[in-house]
Design a protein around this motif. Structure first.
Motif, PDB file in Angstrom:
ATOM      1  N   TYR A 171      -4.857   2.420 -10.528  1.00  0.00           N
ATOM      2  CA  TYR A 171      -5.348   3.507  -9.560  1.00  0.00           C
ATOM      3  C   TYR A 171      -6.426   4.412 -10.415  1.00  0.00           C
ATOM      4  O   TYR A 171      -7.353   4.976  -9.949  1.00  0.00           O
ATOM      5  CB  TYR A 171      -3.858   4.435  -9.197  1.00  0.00           C
ATOM      6  N   HIS A 189      -3.494  11.406   0.411  1.00  0.00           N
ATOM      7  CA  HIS A 189      -3.924  10.088  -0.018  1.00  0.00           C
ATOM      8  C   HIS A 189      -3.914   8.807   0.695  1.00  0.00           C
ATOM      9  O   HIS A 189      -4.751   8.009   0.918  1.00  0.00           O
ATOM     10  CB  HIS A 189      -2.978   9.613  -1.499  1.00  0.00           C
ATOM     11  N   GLU A 190      -2.783   8.989   1.535  1.00  0.00           N
ATOM     12  CA  GLU A 190      -2.480   7.855   2.586  1.00  0.00           C
ATOM     13  C   GLU A 190      -3.677   7.839   3.840  1.00  0.00           C
ATOM     14  O   GLU A 190      -4.191   7.038   4.183  1.00  0.00           O
ATOM     15  CB  GLU A 190      -1.122   7.917   3.225  1.00  0.00           C
ATOM     16  N   GLU A 197      -7.541   2.153  -3.916  1.00  0.00           N
ATOM     17  CA  GLU A 197      -6.587   2.805  -4.542  1.00  0.00           C
ATOM     18  C   GLU A 197      -7.286   3.857  -5.357  1.00  0.00           C
ATOM     19  O   GLU A 197      -6.864   5.029  -5.567  1.00  0.00           O
ATOM     20  CB  GLU A 197      -5.589   2.259  -5.201  1.00  0.00           C
ATOM     21  N   HIS A 205       3.664   4.128  -1.683  1.00  0.00           N
ATOM     22  CA  HIS A 205       3.509   4.926  -2.938  1.00  0.00           C
ATOM     23  C   HIS A 205       4.939   5.335  -3.047  1.00  0.00           C
ATOM     24  O   HIS A 205       5.184   6.277  -2.241  1.00  0.00           O
ATOM     25  CB  HIS A 205       2.640   5.906  -3.202  1.00  0.00           C
ATOM     26  N   HIS A 232      -7.271   6.527   2.693  1.00  0.00           N
ATOM     27  CA  HIS A 232      -7.301   5.072   3.064  1.00  0.00           C
ATOM     28  C   HIS A 232      -7.803   4.786   4.295  1.00  0.00           C
ATOM     29  O   HIS A 232      -8.613   3.455   4.510  1.00  0.00           O
ATOM     30  CB  HIS A 232      -5.906   4.537   3.010  1.00  0.00           C
ATOM     31  N   THR A 244       0.802  -1.164  -0.192  1.00  0.00           N
ATOM     32  CA  THR A 244      -0.045  -0.019   0.084  1.00  0.00           C
ATOM     33  C   THR A 244       0.794   1.256  -0.005  1.00  0.00           C
ATOM     34  O   THR A 244       0.291   2.239   0.435  1.00  0.00           O
ATOM     35  CB  THR A 244      -0.955   0.002   1.182  1.00  0.00           C
TER      36      THR A 244
HETATM   37 ZN   LIG Z   1      -3.070   3.975  -1.817  1.00  0.00          ZN
END
Ligand SMILES: [Zn+2]
Length: 496
Positions: free
Chosen positions: A389, A311-312, A330, A20, A315, A18
């Motif tokens: 993605y 982004h993180e 994603e 990036h 999640h 997970t």
């Molecule tokens: Zn991600």
């Protein structure tokens, strides 16, 4: 910077698990082999970061429950640990590593000085015992992250934590660390003074911690406790706090709350030649922890405008999904990184839509021709990250537009996610796509989401996505990225 320059530099990189990695010139960085070696060279000595936790009351002791007390003595060079674990009330046959691949870290195990058998990294006890102590020693593998101006070590708990099997139905576990002089530890687990009390998921799902000397700060934002462990001297404390505080606020703006009581960041600065944040990764073993790799030269404005932290954090609104279903999580996180930043003034609306449009084009140009579910399952091997993605982001945009269109904006994807999140809460174990799609469908009251998800999963070609640029959807687009400054807790005036 101009949007064009920014977008070229901000190309998606390979995602490892997970995580990036973002590369220059679309060249993926892979978390193994040559490229990782290159990272280590760049970083110099291992560099990690740690974070602090607010002290908490220890859980009340229930004599009917099994207990496991770990004492973990970290080597002076942070290269390994000796561990003593003592059990009470648990019938333990063996101790097993948290991850299958880390059993090789084990160097030996003993009970009262007698050597135990350790096939494939499992520690076999001679007879099930309800009250006994086991000693074992592990060596930490070559660190994944390092920074040139820090000696602290970022280590997954899978390198030192072996769990009892059979795993007790109810287990009260505690972990006490013995560290080299002046050393600190930071983990995303509840703790009281120097003792951590890991929850069950810490024994099954990986998470990172930090040992050694590092800067730490804690604060509360959006009713969430934020703990930051930073290796190296930059970004400065104030800048780090502003960057991550606003990222948490933007993420919380989705539902007027943040989906966790606490979040733990490990910040590992690393020179990255013009990129603001080169890597991000979320882990959930026993708590939510996010590793971020920013450039030490990035200004606070550049850090705030970057997508990786949002982004993180996004999640954490979603459950972990199996590999073949990760296109959905994603994709939604990729969509949210653009929409939430625009709503909260961390980027302009124009830039958000340009980035979405360009992302869809990258997704369309990449991939291996597999159906999206297969592409998703194989992406760590094929490198089809853009495809996975951005096809997922197209699903998120289409769902958001259709929800809004069918309800006069009464229902949105953001609202559906916020309501649906209560289904999985903070569960660390992965679930299937059907759980997420069904929850979104029920939360929204819309009848199309499960079917649309199944259609996307089975599709080999990149979806047509007129919503991103067709004049017909201009008003809906404007509403999607309209200012939500109150929910964001800050002025939503865009600074760029
Ligand atoms: Zn991600």
């Amino acid at each position: 910077m101009t949007p064009g320059t920014s977008l070229r530099r901000r190309c998606f990189a390979r995602i490892v698990s997970t995580g990036h990695w973002r590369s220059r010139a679309n060249t993926p960085w892979v978390l193994k082999g040559y490229n990782l070696m290159r990272l280590w060279k760049i970083g110099g000595l291992l560099c990690l970061l740690g974070c602090a936790h607010a002290a908490e009351e220890p859980p009340p002791r229930d004599p009917s429950r099994a207990t496991a007390h770990y004492t973990v003595t970290i080597f002076d060079n942070f290269g390994g640990a000796t561990v003593r674990v003592c059990f009470e009330g648990a019938s333990v046959r063996e101790l097993v590593p948290v991850g299958d691949s880390v059993g090789r870290a084990l160097r030996g195990a003993w009970v009262e000085g007698e050597t135990l058998d350790t096939p494939r990294g499992r520690i076999l006890l001679r007879q099930p015992s309800r009250a006994s102590c086991v000693d074992y020693e592990t060596r930490f593998g070559t660190p994944t992250f390092r920074a040139s101006d820090s000696s602290a070590a970022i280590v997954s708990q899978t390198q030192w934590l072996w769990r009892p099997e059979p795993f007790p139905h109810e287990l009260d576990a505690s972990v006490r660390f013995v560290l080299p002089a002046d050393g600190q530890v930071s983990l995303p687990w509840p703790r009281s003074d120097a003792i951590y009390f890991p929850e069950q998921s810490a024994f099954f799902t990986s998470v990172y911690g930090v040992f050694g000397s590092f800067d730490r700060q804690s604060f509360s934002v959006a009713s969430t406790n934020v703990d930051i462990a930073r290796l190296g001297s930059r970004p400065a404390d104030d800048d780090t706090r502003r960057w991550l505080g606003r990222a948490v606020q933007a993420t919380a703006s989705l539902g007027g709350r943040f989906p966790r009581d606490r979040v733990h960041f490990i910040v590992v600065p690393m020179q990255s030649q013009g990129q603001q944040v080169v890597f991000g990764m979320v882990r959930r073993g026993g708590g939510s922890s996010i590793v971020l790799v920013p450039s030490p030269d990035a200004t606070v404005e550049e850090l705030e405008g970057d997508w990786v932290a949002v982004h993180e954090l996004s999640h954490l609104w979603l459950p972990r999904l199996y590999a073949g279903d990760r296109w959905i999580s994603e994709g939604i996180a990729t969509y949210l990184q653009e929409v939430l930043r625009a709503r909260c003034g961390l980027q302009s609306n124009e830039r958000a839509w340009t980035r979405l449009q360009e992302g869809f084009e990258r997704g369309r140009r990449s991939g291996t021709g597999r159906q999206l579910a297969s592409e998703s399952r194989d992406m760590n091997r094929t490198g089809a990250y853009h495809r996975v993605y951005w096809a997922g982001a197209a699903f998120a945009l289409e769902t958001d537009v259709l929800l809004r269109k069918n309800s006069d904006d009464e229902m949105t994807l953001l609202r559906a996610i916020s309501d649906a999140q209560r289904v999985w809460g903070s569960e660390a174990r992965p679930v299937g796509a059907s759980v997420l799609l069904k929850a979104l469908q029920e939360a929204s009251g819309a009848g199309f989401i499960e079917e649309l998800g199944e259609k996307y999963a089975a599709r080999a070609e990149f979806p047509n996505i007129p919503y991103v640029d067709s004049p017909e959807y201009r008003e809906i687009r404007a509403r999607i990225t309209s200012s939500a400054h109150e929910a964001c807790g800050v002025s939503a005036e865009s600074s760029r």
